[in-house]
Scaffold this motif. Structure first.
Motif, PDB file in Angstrom:
ATOM      1  N   MET B   1     -16.101   9.504  -8.418  1.00  0.00           N
ATOM      2  CA  MET B   1     -15.343   8.253  -8.438  1.00  0.00           C
ATOM      3  C   MET B   1     -16.186   7.140  -9.060  1.00  0.00           C
ATOM      4  SD  MET B   1     -12.325   8.804  -7.292  1.00  0.00           S
ATOM      5  CE  MET B   1     -12.151  10.543  -7.603  1.00  0.00           C
ATOM      6  N   LYS B  26      -4.922   3.362  12.783  1.00  0.00           N
ATOM      7  CA  LYS B  26      -4.765   4.284  11.658  1.00  0.00           C
ATOM      8  C   LYS B  26      -5.966   5.216  11.489  1.00  0.00           C
ATOM      9  CE  LYS B  26      -0.858   2.367  10.483  1.00  0.00           C
ATOM     10  NZ  LYS B  26       0.401   3.105  10.668  1.00  0.00           N
ATOM     11  N   GLU B  27      -6.964   5.055  12.371  1.00  0.00           N
ATOM     12  CA  GLU B  27      -8.189   5.870  12.278  1.00  0.00           C
ATOM     13  C   GLU B  27      -8.840   5.720  10.906  1.00  0.00           C
ATOM     14  OE1 GLU B  27      -7.319   9.886  13.488  1.00  0.00           O
ATOM     15  OE2 GLU B  27      -6.577   9.249  15.437  1.00  0.00           O
ATOM     16  N   LEU B  28      -8.983   4.472  10.470  1.00  0.00           N
ATOM     17  CA  LEU B  28      -9.592   4.188   9.171  1.00  0.00           C
ATOM     18  C   LEU B  28     -10.687   3.137   9.344  1.00  0.00           C
ATOM     19  CD1 LEU B  28      -6.370   3.652   6.994  1.00  0.00           C
ATOM     20  CD2 LEU B  28      -7.864   5.641   6.903  1.00  0.00           C
ATOM     21  N   SER B  29     -11.643   3.105   8.409  1.00  0.00           N
ATOM     22  CA  SER B  29     -12.631   2.034   8.418  1.00  0.00           C
ATOM     23  C   SER B  29     -11.923   0.749   7.978  1.00  0.00           C
ATOM     24  CB  SER B  29     -13.761   2.360   7.446  1.00  0.00           C
ATOM     25  OG  SER B  29     -13.239   2.398   6.140  1.00  0.00           O
ATOM     26  N   ALA B  32     -11.141   0.825   4.354  1.00  0.00           N
ATOM     27  CA  ALA B  32      -9.991   1.664   3.990  1.00  0.00           C
ATOM     28  C   ALA B  32      -8.672   0.957   4.297  1.00  0.00           C
ATOM     29  CB  ALA B  32     -10.058   3.010   4.707  1.00  0.00           C
ATOM     30  N   MET B  36      -5.912  -0.021   1.500  1.00  0.00           N
ATOM     31  CA  MET B  36      -4.515   0.369   1.671  1.00  0.00           C
ATOM     32  C   MET B  36      -3.602  -0.855   1.498  1.00  0.00           C
ATOM     33  SD  MET B  36      -3.323   2.456   5.012  1.00  0.00           S
ATOM     34  CE  MET B  36      -2.949   1.171   6.186  1.00  0.00           C
ATOM     35  N   ARG B  39      -3.231  -1.880  -2.102  1.00  0.00           N
ATOM     36  CA  ARG B  39      -2.332  -0.994  -2.863  1.00  0.00           C
ATOM     37  C   ARG B  39      -0.879  -1.346  -2.606  1.00  0.00           C
ATOM     38  NH1 ARG B  39      -5.518   4.582  -1.547  1.00  0.00           N
ATOM     39  NH2 ARG B  39      -7.390   4.014  -2.688  1.00  0.00           N
ATOM     40  N   PHE B  40      -0.559  -1.580  -1.334  1.00  0.00           N
ATOM     41  CA  PHE B  40       0.827  -1.964  -1.019  1.00  0.00           C
ATOM     42  C   PHE B  40       1.173  -3.284  -1.682  1.00  0.00           C
ATOM     43  CE2 PHE B  40       0.799   0.749   2.964  1.00  0.00           C
ATOM     44  CZ  PHE B  40       1.692   1.645   2.439  1.00  0.00           C
ATOM     45  N   GLN B  42      -0.108  -4.764  -4.275  1.00  0.00           N
ATOM     46  CA  GLN B  42       0.036  -4.674  -5.725  1.00  0.00           C
ATOM     47  C   GLN B  42       1.369  -4.034  -6.121  1.00  0.00           C
ATOM     48  OE1 GLN B  42      -1.398  -1.473  -7.811  1.00  0.00           O
ATOM     49  NE2 GLN B  42      -1.784  -2.525  -9.748  1.00  0.00           N
ATOM     50  N   LEU B  43       1.733  -2.960  -5.406  1.00  0.00           N
ATOM     51  CA  LEU B  43       2.983  -2.265  -5.724  1.00  0.00           C
ATOM     52  C   LEU B  43       4.173  -3.215  -5.558  1.00  0.00           C
ATOM     53  CD1 LEU B  43       4.427   0.426  -6.401  1.00  0.00           C
ATOM     54  CD2 LEU B  43       4.523   0.876  -3.960  1.00  0.00           C
ATOM     55  N   VAL B  46       4.139  -5.957  -8.339  1.00  0.00           N
ATOM     56  CA  VAL B  46       4.566  -5.459  -9.654  1.00  0.00           C
ATOM     57  C   VAL B  46       6.075  -5.261  -9.693  1.00  0.00           C
ATOM     58  CG1 VAL B  46       4.460  -3.478 -11.244  1.00  0.00           C
ATOM     59  CG2 VAL B  46       2.358  -4.381 -10.245  1.00  0.00           C
TER      60      VAL B  46
ATOM     61  N   GLU C   4     -12.491  12.082 -13.815  1.00  0.00           N
ATOM     62  CA  GLU C   4     -13.548  13.059 -13.597  1.00  0.00           C
ATOM     63  C   GLU C   4     -12.958  14.444 -13.737  1.00  0.00           C
ATOM     64  OE1 GLU C   4     -16.800  11.986 -10.568  1.00  0.00           O
ATOM     65  OE2 GLU C   4     -14.937  11.183  -9.765  1.00  0.00           O
ATOM     66  N   ILE C  77      -0.434   1.309 -11.207  1.00  0.00           N
ATOM     67  CA  ILE C  77      -0.206   1.129  -9.769  1.00  0.00           C
ATOM     68  C   ILE C  77      -1.322   1.846  -8.990  1.00  0.00           C
ATOM     69  CG2 ILE C  77       1.388   1.582  -7.850  1.00  0.00           C
ATOM     70  CD1 ILE C  77       2.662  -0.369  -9.733  1.00  0.00           C
ATOM     71  N   LEU C  78      -2.088   1.063  -8.214  1.00  0.00           N
ATOM     72  CA  LEU C  78      -3.226   1.642  -7.488  1.00  0.00           C
ATOM     73  C   LEU C  78      -2.812   2.707  -6.479  1.00  0.00           C
ATOM     74  CD1 LEU C  78      -5.365  -1.534  -6.620  1.00  0.00           C
ATOM     75  CD2 LEU C  78      -5.911   0.232  -8.302  1.00  0.00           C
ATOM     76  N   LYS C 111      -0.032   7.837  11.053  1.00  0.00           N
ATOM     77  CA  LYS C 111      -1.369   7.904  10.440  1.00  0.00           C
ATOM     78  C   LYS C 111      -1.203   8.101   8.927  1.00  0.00           C
ATOM     79  CE  LYS C 111      -3.559   8.168  14.509  1.00  0.00           C
ATOM     80  NZ  LYS C 111      -3.593   9.374  15.316  1.00  0.00           N
ATOM     81  N   PRO C 112      -2.131   7.562   8.175  1.00  0.00           N
ATOM     82  CA  PRO C 112      -1.966   7.654   6.712  1.00  0.00           C
ATOM     83  C   PRO C 112      -2.140   9.068   6.170  1.00  0.00           C
ATOM     84  CG  PRO C 112      -4.056   6.630   7.267  1.00  0.00           C
ATOM     85  CD  PRO C 112      -3.327   6.805   8.563  1.00  0.00           C
ATOM     86  N   GLU C 154     -10.284   8.880   3.794  1.00  0.00           N
ATOM     87  CA  GLU C 154     -10.386   8.821   5.258  1.00  0.00           C
ATOM     88  C   GLU C 154      -9.077   9.177   5.937  1.00  0.00           C
ATOM     89  OE1 GLU C 154     -12.029   5.110   6.632  1.00  0.00           O
ATOM     90  OE2 GLU C 154     -13.472   5.001   4.995  1.00  0.00           O
TER      91      GLU C 154
END
Lengths: 161, 70, 210
Positions: B1, B26-29, B32, B36, B39-40, B42-43, B46, C4, C77-78, C111-112, C154
């Protein structure tokens, strides 16, 4: 993090996959909505499916069946019946088409052709299907014009040779 | 990445509380969760610029409330 | 997004040999060109053949997908990510995913997860469409990429997807949870992989490293 694809893992999975379909996704309204650039071969398949779906829906409503009643009486899966009517991505199973032809007293060979399940091309059915698909709406109750179109088409499909 | 860049973020205690809550749920840092959210956002942004609308629909009442961005 | 490439291998069925290929973390213009110049004509050929031999059921249910439109619609779109499998400079598989969507399965609800919007292998790889199919393993590699992305984000390996009816057997065999038909308006079955199944899929029951 790096993505890793162990060689043996790939080989084992490839052998198990065995070339059978793996596609995931939906009908995809984004890429096909109002799209005039679809090829003739794809359009042929589409038109037949749409005409078949609308036809089944209209004849079911005309006979006053709910999805469940028709599925029950014709001994077909209610989900498949709904999918056929929505012309979703599935092709109907030949058995389902036979059962539907039986219950609506139609020529099963002609109905199979309308469903796109037979090689025999019958110009009369194809033209009928195109006119039918172009002149029918899939929602609401049947208008007198729709009843007329439906009946004309039923006559074509019911004629056993 | 691709190489990631680091920045400092100033949040009020309330904002931090919400971030920590989402992070646990959400069990995320926290990074993260923010990624997330971006991303929402931006979507939505747009699509909004393209003239599309976003609605919340109440399944029981069958009511739709348009989410408005200015 | 920087592209990549990771080494993978596929099974070339006609010669029963293992060939090297790559999993690319994007769909580039070269892939779309392959789609236009190779996939579409092959698909047309297959459809015509199926229609003329009465085997409509052999037409892949993804027969009307247009990858160029999909990619253009989600450009920049990310939340959307693309992947492709390339072997000997030819595109063998394509995938578009969303990060994040949210799990519906009871134990993971809310959960995601990585949602696989579209996954497709080249028409010549499908057994029974244009012969017995050339390369095997494309779908598995793309699915592994989705699960690995889920770990990287994650999301603990959770993924979700709607299977086209003729691919249900593939996803059931991977022990994905079948959440039935009610989550789709198109009558498609929705499948999810929980972290436990994701781990079993990646390690094949602990035999491989992630």
């Amino acid at each position: 993090m790096k993505f890793s694809f162990p060689r043996e893992w790939c080989i084992e999975m490839a052998r198990e996959e065995n070339g059978y379909p793996v596609s995931a996704g939906t009908l995809d309204s984004i890429s096909t909505k109002n799209d005039a650039s679809m090829s003739c071969a794809v359009e042929d398949v589409d038109n037949m499916r749409v005409a078949f779906g609308r036809f089944i829906q209209m004849i079911r409503r005309k006979r006053g069946y709910s999805h469940e009643q028709l599925a029950d009486n014709a001994d077909v899966d209610v989900v498949e019946l709904k999918n056929i009517e929505k012309s979703s991505s599935c092709f109907p199973a030949p058995r389902t088409v036979y059962q539907l032809a039986k219950i609506f007293n139609l020529d099963s060979k002609k109905l199979l052709q309308l469903a796109g399940l037979t090689k025999k091309r019958d110009v009369e059915i194809e033209n009928g299907a195109l006119a039918f698909a172009a002149n029918s709406e899939s929602i609401g109750s049947l208008t007198p014009e729709e009843v007329e179109i439906l009946e004309t088409f039923v006559a074509v499909l019911a004629e056993k040779r | 990445m691709a190489t990631k860049k680091t920045m400092t973020l100033n949040l009020t205690p309330e904002e931090m509380e919400v971030l920590e809550g989402l992070s646990a749920k959400k069990e995320l840092s926290k990074t993260a969760v923010l990624r997330m959210a971006l991303r929402f956002y931006q979507l939505i942004d747009v699509r909004f610029e393209q003239g599309q609308k976003l609605y919340f629909e109440d399944d029981e009442k069958k009511e739709k409330a348009e989410l408005i961005f200015i | 997004m920087t592209t990549e490439s990771f080494p993978i291998c596929l099974l070339h069925k006609p010669t029963d040999t293992i060939v090297d290929a790559v999993l690319q973390t994007s769909i580039e213009e070269a892939q779309l060109e392959d789609w236009r110049n190779l996939w579409v004509p092959a698909r047309e050929e297959g459809i015509k053949r199926c229609v003329s031999t009465k085997q409509i059921e052999c037409i892949p249910q993804s027969y009307r997908w247009k990858w160029d439109k999909k990619i253009a619609y989600y450009d920049g779109i990310l939340a959307k990510r693309t992947f492709s499998v390339v072997c000997n400079d030819r595109t063998e598989g394509l995938m578009l995913v969303t990060t994040p969507a949210f799990a519906l399965e009871e134990s993971q609800k809310g959960k995601p997860l990585v949602y696989v919007d579209f996954l497709e292998t080249a028409p010549w790889n499908i057994n029974g469409f244009l012969g017995q199919g050339e390369y095997r393993g494309v779908g598995s590699v793309l699915l592994r990429a989705a699960v690995l992305l889920s770990l990287q984000e994650e999301y603990q390996g959770r993924i979700g997807l709607q299977s086209l009816p003729d691919a249900e057997a593939f996803y059931s065999r991977l022990q994905m949870r079948d959440l039935g038909l009610e989550h789709s308006k198109e009558g498609l079955r929705y499948f999810e992989m929980t972290p436990i199944e994701a781990n079993a899929f990646l390690t094949r029951g602990g035999r491989y490293e992630i």
